[in-house]
Design a protein around this motif. Structure first.
Motif, PDB file in Angstrom:
ATOM      1  N   GLU A  90       0.824  -1.203   0.000  1.00  0.00           N
ATOM      2  CA  GLU A  90       0.000   0.000   0.000  1.00  0.00           C
ATOM      3  C   GLU A  90       0.858   1.252   0.000  1.00  0.00           C
ATOM      4  O   GLU A  90       1.856   1.332   0.725  1.00  0.00           O
ATOM      5  N   LYS A  91       0.448   2.217  -0.785  1.00  0.00           N
ATOM      6  CA  LYS A  91       1.090   3.532  -0.819  1.00  0.00           C
ATOM      7  C   LYS A  91       0.057   4.546  -0.347  1.00  0.00           C
ATOM      8  O   LYS A  91      -0.963   4.751  -0.994  1.00  0.00           O
ATOM      9  N   ARG A  92       0.313   5.155   0.814  1.00  0.00           N
ATOM     10  CA  ARG A  92      -0.586   6.155   1.391  1.00  0.00           C
ATOM     11  C   ARG A  92       0.200   7.438   1.632  1.00  0.00           C
ATOM     12  O   ARG A  92       0.844   7.593   2.683  1.00  0.00           O
ATOM     13  N   PRO A  93       0.156   8.390   0.690  1.00  0.00           N
ATOM     14  CA  PRO A  93       0.935   9.631   0.834  1.00  0.00           C
ATOM     15  C   PRO A  93       0.563  10.463   2.057  1.00  0.00           C
ATOM     16  O   PRO A  93       1.386  11.227   2.550  1.00  0.00           O
ATOM     17  N   ALA A  94      -0.643  10.317   2.580  1.00  0.00           N
ATOM     18  CA  ALA A  94      -1.048  11.081   3.765  1.00  0.00           C
ATOM     19  C   ALA A  94      -0.207  10.708   4.985  1.00  0.00           C
ATOM     20  O   ALA A  94      -0.050  11.513   5.909  1.00  0.00           O
ATOM     21  N   LEU A  95       0.370   9.497   5.006  1.00  0.00           N
ATOM     22  CA  LEU A  95       1.189   9.049   6.139  1.00  0.00           C
ATOM     23  C   LEU A  95       2.683   9.287   5.912  1.00  0.00           C
ATOM     24  O   LEU A  95       3.503   8.778   6.670  1.00  0.00           O
ATOM     25  N   ARG A  96       3.031  10.030   4.879  1.00  0.00           N
ATOM     26  CA  ARG A  96       4.432  10.246   4.517  1.00  0.00           C
ATOM     27  C   ARG A  96       5.260  10.794   5.686  1.00  0.00           C
ATOM     28  O   ARG A  96       6.367  10.338   5.934  1.00  0.00           O
ATOM     29  N   HIS A  97       4.725  11.765   6.422  1.00  0.00           N
ATOM     30  CA  HIS A  97       5.504  12.399   7.488  1.00  0.00           C
ATOM     31  C   HIS A  97       5.297  11.761   8.855  1.00  0.00           C
ATOM     32  O   HIS A  97       5.932  12.154   9.821  1.00  0.00           O
ATOM     33  N   ARG A  98       4.427  10.775   8.957  1.00  0.00           N
ATOM     34  CA  ARG A  98       4.201  10.105  10.238  1.00  0.00           C
ATOM     35  C   ARG A  98       4.912   8.761  10.279  1.00  0.00           C
ATOM     36  O   ARG A  98       5.990   8.639  10.816  1.00  0.00           O
ATOM     37  N   GLN A  99       4.295   7.731   9.700  1.00  0.00           N
ATOM     38  CA  GLN A  99       4.833   6.375   9.782  1.00  0.00           C
ATOM     39  C   GLN A  99       5.539   5.941   8.512  1.00  0.00           C
ATOM     40  O   GLN A  99       6.149   4.892   8.483  1.00  0.00           O
ATOM     41  N   GLY A 100       5.453   6.712   7.481  1.00  0.00           N
ATOM     42  CA  GLY A 100       5.977   6.331   6.178  1.00  0.00           C
ATOM     43  C   GLY A 100       4.824   5.957   5.276  1.00  0.00           C
ATOM     44  O   GLY A 100       3.835   5.375   5.727  1.00  0.00           O
ATOM     45  N   MET A 101       4.932   6.276   3.999  1.00  0.00           N
ATOM     46  CA  MET A 101       3.790   6.078   3.117  1.00  0.00           C
ATOM     47  C   MET A 101       3.655   4.656   2.584  1.00  0.00           C
ATOM     48  O   MET A 101       2.639   4.309   2.001  1.00  0.00           O
ATOM     49  N   TRP A 102       4.649   3.791   2.777  1.00  0.00           N
ATOM     50  CA  TRP A 102       4.587   2.419   2.277  1.00  0.00           C
ATOM     51  C   TRP A 102       4.255   1.448   3.395  1.00  0.00           C
ATOM     52  O   TRP A 102       4.759   1.591   4.513  1.00  0.00           O
ATOM     53  N   ALA A 103       3.415   0.471   3.095  1.00  0.00           N
ATOM     54  CA  ALA A 103       3.067  -0.551   4.078  1.00  0.00           C
ATOM     55  C   ALA A 103       2.939  -1.905   3.385  1.00  0.00           C
ATOM     56  O   ALA A 103       2.443  -1.995   2.261  1.00  0.00           O
ATOM     57  N   LEU A 104       3.420  -2.940   4.057  1.00  0.00           N
ATOM     58  CA  LEU A 104       3.258  -4.319   3.605  1.00  0.00           C
ATOM     59  C   LEU A 104       2.244  -4.962   4.538  1.00  0.00           C
ATOM     60  O   LEU A 104       2.482  -5.066   5.745  1.00  0.00           O
ATOM     61  N   VAL A 105       1.105  -5.365   3.979  1.00  0.00           N
ATOM     62  CA  VAL A 105       0.003  -5.906   4.779  1.00  0.00           C
ATOM     63  C   VAL A 105      -0.116  -7.392   4.480  1.00  0.00           C
ATOM     64  O   VAL A 105      -0.120  -7.814   3.320  1.00  0.00           O
ATOM     65  N   GLY A 106      -0.200  -8.197   5.524  1.00  0.00           N
ATOM     66  CA  GLY A 106      -0.303  -9.647   5.385  1.00  0.00           C
ATOM     67  C   GLY A 106      -1.706 -10.100   5.034  1.00  0.00           C
ATOM     68  O   GLY A 106      -2.643  -9.310   4.919  1.00  0.00           O
ATOM     69  N   GLU A 107      -1.865 -11.410   4.886  1.00  0.00           N
ATOM     70  CA  GLU A 107      -3.132 -12.000   4.472  1.00  0.00           C
ATOM     71  C   GLU A 107      -4.252 -11.730   5.472  1.00  0.00           C
ATOM     72  O   GLU A 107      -5.399 -11.528   5.088  1.00  0.00           O
ATOM     73  N   GLY A 108      -3.929 -11.710   6.741  1.00  0.00           N
ATOM     74  CA  GLY A 108      -4.938 -11.474   7.765  1.00  0.00           C
ATOM     75  C   GLY A 108      -5.272 -10.013   7.975  1.00  0.00           C
ATOM     76  O   GLY A 108      -6.132  -9.676   8.782  1.00  0.00           O
ATOM     77  N   GLY A 109      -4.598  -9.106   7.273  1.00  0.00           N
ATOM     78  CA  GLY A 109      -4.868  -7.681   7.413  1.00  0.00           C
ATOM     79  C   GLY A 109      -3.937  -6.952   8.360  1.00  0.00           C
ATOM     80  O   GLY A 109      -4.071  -5.748   8.553  1.00  0.00           O
ATOM     81  N   HIS A 110      -2.998  -7.672   8.973  1.00  0.00           N
ATOM     82  CA  HIS A 110      -2.065  -7.024   9.887  1.00  0.00           C
ATOM     83  C   HIS A 110      -0.873  -6.457   9.108  1.00  0.00           C
ATOM     84  O   HIS A 110      -0.439  -7.011   8.109  1.00  0.00           O
ATOM     85  N   ILE A 111      -0.360  -5.331   9.589  1.00  0.00           N
ATOM     86  CA  ILE A 111       0.751  -4.663   8.917  1.00  0.00           C
ATOM     87  C   ILE A 111       2.046  -5.337   9.321  1.00  0.00           C
ATOM     88  O   ILE A 111       2.395  -5.394  10.501  1.00  0.00           O
ATOM     89  N   LEU A 112       2.775  -5.868   8.337  1.00  0.00           N
ATOM     90  CA  LEU A 112       4.030  -6.565   8.580  1.00  0.00           C
ATOM     91  C   LEU A 112       5.210  -5.598   8.633  1.00  0.00           C
ATOM     92  O   LEU A 112       6.147  -5.800   9.398  1.00  0.00           O
ATOM     93  N   LYS A 113       5.168  -4.574   7.805  1.00  0.00           N
ATOM     94  CA  LYS A 113       6.279  -3.627   7.732  1.00  0.00           C
ATOM     95  C   LYS A 113       5.738  -2.301   7.225  1.00  0.00           C
ATOM     96  O   LYS A 113       4.873  -2.275   6.353  1.00  0.00           O
ATOM     97  N   ARG A 114       6.249  -1.202   7.749  1.00  0.00           N
ATOM     98  CA  ARG A 114       5.850   0.132   7.315  1.00  0.00           C
ATOM     99  C   ARG A 114       7.091   0.997   7.265  1.00  0.00           C
ATOM    100  O   ARG A 114       7.991   0.846   8.093  1.00  0.00           O
ATOM    101  N   GLY A 115       7.156   1.902   6.302  1.00  0.00           N
ATOM    102  CA  GLY A 115       8.297   2.780   6.226  1.00  0.00           C
ATOM    103  C   GLY A 115       8.225   3.754   5.073  1.00  0.00           C
ATOM    104  O   GLY A 115       7.325   3.690   4.235  1.00  0.00           O
ATOM    105  N   PRO A 116       9.213   4.654   5.003  1.00  0.00           N
ATOM    106  CA  PRO A 116       9.227   5.662   3.947  1.00  0.00           C
ATOM    107  C   PRO A 116       9.838   5.172   2.636  1.00  0.00           C
ATOM    108  O   PRO A 116       9.701   5.825   1.607  1.00  0.00           O
TER     109      PRO A 116
END
Length: 112
Positions: free
Chosen positions: A67-93
């Motif tokens: 997922e690419k979410r530009p609104a989160l660019r300055h907080r948690q990072g705009m990129w996220a890797l989400v697993g099959e169950g919906g939990h976030i595995l990794k997040r970053g810029p």
């Protein structure tokens, strides 16, 4: 006269992947397909996020969502890797670091 629509055809207010980002994601997808892990993918580009989903089979939930979410660019990072169950595995810029857990699945120990 011919009209050329650039890819992705992003309307105002819509989030999309840039060419280098999509190239990086599709490169990983191709390697996962050749290794036999993935068989299908889907892309969704909305107002808040652009999502690339990778499937083991087309009738299942996606194994991973990138997922690419530009609104989160300055907080948690705009990129996220989400697993099959919906939990976030990794997040970053940085996309490279977010894709690292998936790329580790491709590594194999080679015996001499």
């Amino acid at each position: 006269m011919t009209n050329v629509t650039p890819f992705p055809a992003v309307s105002p207010g819509q989030v999309g992947f840039e060419r280098l980002e999509l190239q990086r994601i599709m490169d990983l997808y191709g390697r996962m397909v050749s290794a036999g892990h993935w068989r299908d993918y889907a892309m969704d580009m909305g107002r808040e996020a652009a999502v690339f989903s990778a499937f083991r089979r087309s009738a299942e939930r996606p194994e991973y969502r990138i997922e690419k979410r530009p609104a989160l660019r300055h907080r948690q990072g705009m990129w996220a890797l989400v697993g099959e169950g919906g939990h976030i595995l990794k997040r970053g810029p940085d996309l490279h670091n977010v894709l690292a857990p998936v790329e580790r699945k491709l590594l194999r120990i080679v015996k001499e």
